[in-house]
Design a protein around this motif. Structure first.
Motif, short mmCIF file in Angstrom:
data_model
loop_
_atom_site.label_atom_id
_atom_site.label_comp_id
_atom_site.label_asym_id
_atom_site.label_seq_id
_atom_site.Cartn_x
_atom_site.Cartn_y
_atom_site.Cartn_z
N SER A 1 28.11 -3.10 5.69
CA SER A 1 29.07 -2.08 6.12
C SER A 1 28.34 -0.85 6.69
O SER A 1 28.76 -0.30 7.72
CB SER A 1 29.96 -1.66 4.95
N GLN A 2 27.26 -0.44 6.05
CA GLN A 2 26.51 0.71 6.55
C GLN A 2 25.88 0.41 7.91
O GLN A 2 25.86 1.26 8.81
CB GLN A 2 25.42 1.10 5.55
N LEU A 3 25.38 -0.81 8.08
CA LEU A 3 24.81 -1.22 9.36
C LEU A 3 25.88 -1.26 10.45
O LEU A 3 25.63 -0.86 11.60
CB LEU A 3 24.15 -2.60 9.22
N ALA A 4 27.07 -1.73 10.09
CA ALA A 4 28.17 -1.80 11.07
C ALA A 4 28.55 -0.41 11.55
O ALA A 4 28.70 -0.17 12.76
CB ALA A 4 29.38 -2.51 10.45
N TRP A 5 28.70 0.53 10.62
CA TRP A 5 29.10 1.88 11.00
C TRP A 5 27.99 2.61 11.75
O TRP A 5 28.25 3.48 12.57
CB TRP A 5 29.52 2.67 9.77
N LEU A 6 26.75 2.25 11.48
CA LEU A 6 25.64 2.83 12.22
C LEU A 6 25.61 2.27 13.64
O LEU A 6 25.23 2.98 14.60
CB LEU A 6 24.32 2.52 11.50
N TRP A 7 26.02 1.03 13.79
CA TRP A 7 25.95 0.34 15.07
C TRP A 7 26.92 0.93 16.09
O TRP A 7 26.60 1.11 17.26
CB TRP A 7 26.24 -1.15 14.87
N GLY A 8 28.14 1.23 15.63
CA GLY A 8 29.12 1.75 16.59
C GLY A 8 30.39 2.19 15.91
O GLY A 8 30.57 2.00 14.71
N ALA A 9 31.28 2.80 16.69
CA ALA A 9 32.51 3.35 16.14
C ALA A 9 33.75 2.80 16.84
O ALA A 9 34.76 3.48 16.98
CB ALA A 9 32.50 4.88 16.24
N SER A 10 33.66 1.54 17.30
CA SER A 10 34.84 0.93 17.89
C SER A 10 35.82 0.53 16.78
O SER A 10 35.45 0.45 15.61
CB SER A 10 34.45 -0.32 18.68
N SER B 1 36.33 -3.65 10.33
CA SER B 1 35.55 -4.71 9.69
C SER B 1 34.62 -4.13 8.64
O SER B 1 34.45 -4.68 7.54
CB SER B 1 34.74 -5.48 10.74
N GLY B 2 34.01 -2.98 8.98
CA GLY B 2 33.13 -2.31 8.03
C GLY B 2 33.87 -1.88 6.78
O GLY B 2 33.36 -1.98 5.66
N LEU B 3 35.10 -1.38 6.94
CA LEU B 3 35.90 -0.98 5.79
C LEU B 3 36.20 -2.17 4.88
O LEU B 3 36.09 -2.06 3.65
CB LEU B 3 37.22 -0.36 6.27
N PHE B 4 36.58 -3.30 5.49
CA PHE B 4 36.87 -4.48 4.67
C PHE B 4 35.63 -4.94 3.91
O PHE B 4 35.69 -5.18 2.69
CB PHE B 4 37.38 -5.62 5.55
N VAL B 5 34.52 -5.02 4.59
CA VAL B 5 33.28 -5.48 3.95
C VAL B 5 32.85 -4.49 2.86
O VAL B 5 32.43 -4.89 1.77
CB VAL B 5 32.16 -5.65 5.01
N PHE B 6 32.96 -3.19 3.15
CA PHE B 6 32.57 -2.18 2.18
C PHE B 6 33.41 -2.29 0.91
O PHE B 6 32.88 -2.32 -0.21
CB PHE B 6 32.73 -0.78 2.78
N PHE B 7 34.74 -2.37 1.06
CA PHE B 7 35.59 -2.39 -0.13
C PHE B 7 35.55 -3.72 -0.86
O PHE B 7 35.83 -3.77 -2.06
CB PHE B 7 37.01 -1.98 0.24
N LEU B 8 35.21 -4.78 -0.18
CA LEU B 8 34.99 -6.04 -0.88
C LEU B 8 33.81 -5.90 -1.84
O LEU B 8 33.89 -6.27 -3.02
CB LEU B 8 34.73 -7.16 0.14
N GLY B 9 32.71 -5.34 -1.35
CA GLY B 9 31.56 -5.11 -2.21
C GLY B 9 31.83 -4.04 -3.25
O GLY B 9 31.44 -4.18 -4.42
N PHE B 10 32.50 -2.97 -2.84
CA PHE B 10 32.79 -1.86 -3.75
C PHE B 10 33.64 -2.34 -4.93
O PHE B 10 33.36 -2.03 -6.09
CB PHE B 10 33.51 -0.75 -2.98
N ASN B 11 34.71 -3.08 -4.65
CA ASN B 11 35.61 -3.54 -5.71
C ASN B 11 34.89 -4.47 -6.69
O ASN B 11 35.13 -4.41 -7.90
CB ASN B 11 36.82 -4.26 -5.11
N LEU B 12 34.04 -5.33 -6.18
CA LEU B 12 33.26 -6.21 -7.05
C LEU B 12 32.40 -5.40 -8.02
O LEU B 12 32.40 -5.63 -9.23
CB LEU B 12 32.37 -7.13 -6.22
N LEU B 13 31.66 -4.45 -7.48
CA LEU B 13 30.75 -3.66 -8.30
C LEU B 13 31.49 -2.73 -9.25
O LEU B 13 31.09 -2.55 -10.41
CB LEU B 13 29.80 -2.87 -7.40
N GLU B 14 32.58 -2.15 -8.78
CA GLU B 14 33.37 -1.24 -9.61
C GLU B 14 33.92 -1.96 -10.83
O GLU B 14 34.06 -1.38 -11.91
CB GLU B 14 34.50 -0.63 -8.78
N ALA B 15 34.25 -3.24 -10.67
CA ALA B 15 34.78 -4.02 -11.79
C ALA B 15 33.69 -4.51 -12.72
O ALA B 15 33.89 -4.58 -13.94
CB ALA B 15 35.57 -5.22 -11.24
#
Length: 463
Positions: free
Chosen positions: A291-300, A306-320
């Motif tokens: 997700s960090q690489l995606a947001w660094l790559w561009g802002a389309s 896509s970055g938000l989905f990937v970020f929150f998929l990882g975030f929710n796993l770790l948060e739990a």
């Protein structure tokens, strides 16, 4: 046969305390996805001020959560919780009247000062048996997760109708509603859980800080919430720059959060059923990095979403997973201390994430936020290399009658099948046990101790 269900009192407490926790956290998170785009006309607006406004609550939470937890031991759980909610409501009202960034920052800081997490957890422990306490805490954790997801979706939707000031007013009303729940619905019960079970103990702090497994997890929750607040200093602005009006951001967060929540469930099941916690965590870390690489790559649009989905998929796993692992690695009689360090790490991550992102964006541009995020995730992955899967352990505290117990007896207990740790506290007249839950139930452990100490008086515990 072991009782696997809540009693009626435990069920009532779990639902009502989850409602209190959820209402408060919903209000706290409600402004996260909108603050950066609804304050552009405030005097003093800038990336640094936005970052501080987003993260400042974490600093005051860190400062006050442990003192208020200890105060709840002396003054009672409910009075401290009500006081904290009043402080939170006042901070929300103050933020709603703010017309400058400085006023908004002060309001957010006061919001965080109503730090009732420790007192709420202590009350949840008071009303639950030892064997049901993990489930009680899990219910509270789920309420936080649900309120976070709902706040990200509802924040943009409500802000489009009531503006930022309206969100803070809604938050204040929810805090007052939570007070009603505490007063009239949360069960009244005699306090019975010792401080060290759910609250930090100074004597245990050194031991906790020296535990490498716990420190890796504490760094993890620090980094996770740093990434969260840092990302939301910039992501709402990215969405606007991509041509998505701030009034429509809710329709981006809604499908993203629903899909991410559904996507994390197989990972949680795999970790728990197959004992693959470290592998699942690596996958989650890889998602954060992506997700960090995606947001660094561009802002389309496609990259941001896509970055938000990937970020929150990882975030929710770790948060739990992280709080569950902390609980299992914590030593006997040190759970409260371990959770205190963990919570402080989480809140400090929120604070530093907002401040750091604001400063980086101000001086080096928005992309520096995600460059820093990449570095942080790589460090976390390196530290995670030696992370172990958590043991299948449970803990039990037993109040003993007047009885002389020496170190030799404790050593004998440790050698018995299934019991890994035993600690007798002279001042409290308590025996704290940690045992393998796959080999021994809490009731069996209690019966074993009673038989071992050869006492006719029944032993009392939180079961």
């Amino acid at each position: 046969m072991k009782n696997l269900s809540f009693t009626s009192t435990e069920r009532k407490a779990a639902i009502s305390l989850a409602a209190v926790y959820g209402l408060r956290m919903f209000g706290l998170f409600l402004v996260l996805p909108v603050l950066a785009v609804y304050t552009v006309d405030y005097p003093g607006y800038g990336a640094a001020a936005v970052g501080l406004a987003i993260g400042i609550y974490g600093l005051t939470q860190s400062i006050f959560q442990i003192p208020l937890g200890f105060a709840s031991d002396r003054l009672g759980r409910k009075p401290v919780i009500i006081f904290g909610l009043l402080v939170f409501a006042f901070g929300s009202w103050l933020a709603s009247t703010a017309t400058t960034m400085n006023g908004l920052i002060i309001g957010r800081a006061i919001q965080g000062g109503g730090a009732i997490a420790s007192a709420l957890m202590a009350l949840a422990a008071d009303v639950s048996r030892e064997e049901r306490r993990a489930q009680m805490m899990a219910v509270l954790g789920l309420s936080i997760g649900f309120s976070f997801v709902l706040a990200l979706i509802a924040g943009p939707f409500l802000a489009s109708r009531y503006q930022l000031a309206g969100l803070f007013q809604i938050t204040a009303v929810l805090a007052l509603l939570a007070i009603v729940v505490v007063v009239f619905i949360v069960p009244d019960i005699k306090q019975q859980v010792r401080q060290r079970d759910v609250l930090p103990a100074a004597a245990e702090l050194k031991r906790i800080l020296a535990n490498g497994q716990l420190m890796r997890l504490d760094f993890g929750i620090f980094a996770l919430h740093l990434l969260l607040t840092a990302s939301f200093v910039q992501i709402p602005l990215f969405l606007q720059q991509a041509g998505i009006d701030k009034e429509n951001h809710a329709w981006i967060y809604l499908p993203v959060m629903l899909l991410a929540f559904a996507g994390m469930l197989p990972g949680i099941i795999l970790a728990e059923k197959k004992r693959m916690h470290t592998r699942v965590m690596y996958v989650a870390l890889a998602l954060l990095l992506l997700s960090q690489l995606a947001w660094l790559w561009g802002a389309s649009r496609i990259v941001i979403i896509s970055g938000l989905f990937v970020f929150f998929l990882g975030f929710n796993l770790l948060e739990a997973m992280l709080p569950s692992m902390i609980s299992r690695f914590a030593p006997v009689a040190g759970k409260g201390t371990a959770m205190g360090v963990y919570s402080t790490s989480q809140f400090m991550g929120s604070f530093i994430g907002g401040v750091l992102a604001g400063l980086l964006a101000s001086y080096y541009g928005s992309h520096s936020i995600f460059m820093a995020g990449i570095v942080l995730v790589v460090i976390w992955m390196w530290l995670h290399y030696t992370q172990e899967n958590p043991p299948q352990m449970a803990s039990l505290s037993i109040e003993l009658p007047q009885h002389d117990t020496d170190k030799q007896q404790i050593a004998e207990l440790l050698r018995q099948h299934g019991i890994r740790e035993a600690l007798f506290m002279d001042k409290e007249k308590m025996l704290y046990l940690r045992f393998d839950s796959s080999k021994l139930t809490a009731r069996q452990a209690k019966e074993f101790v009673q038989q071992y100490l050869n006492t006719e008086k029944p032993l009392e515990s939180t079961i």
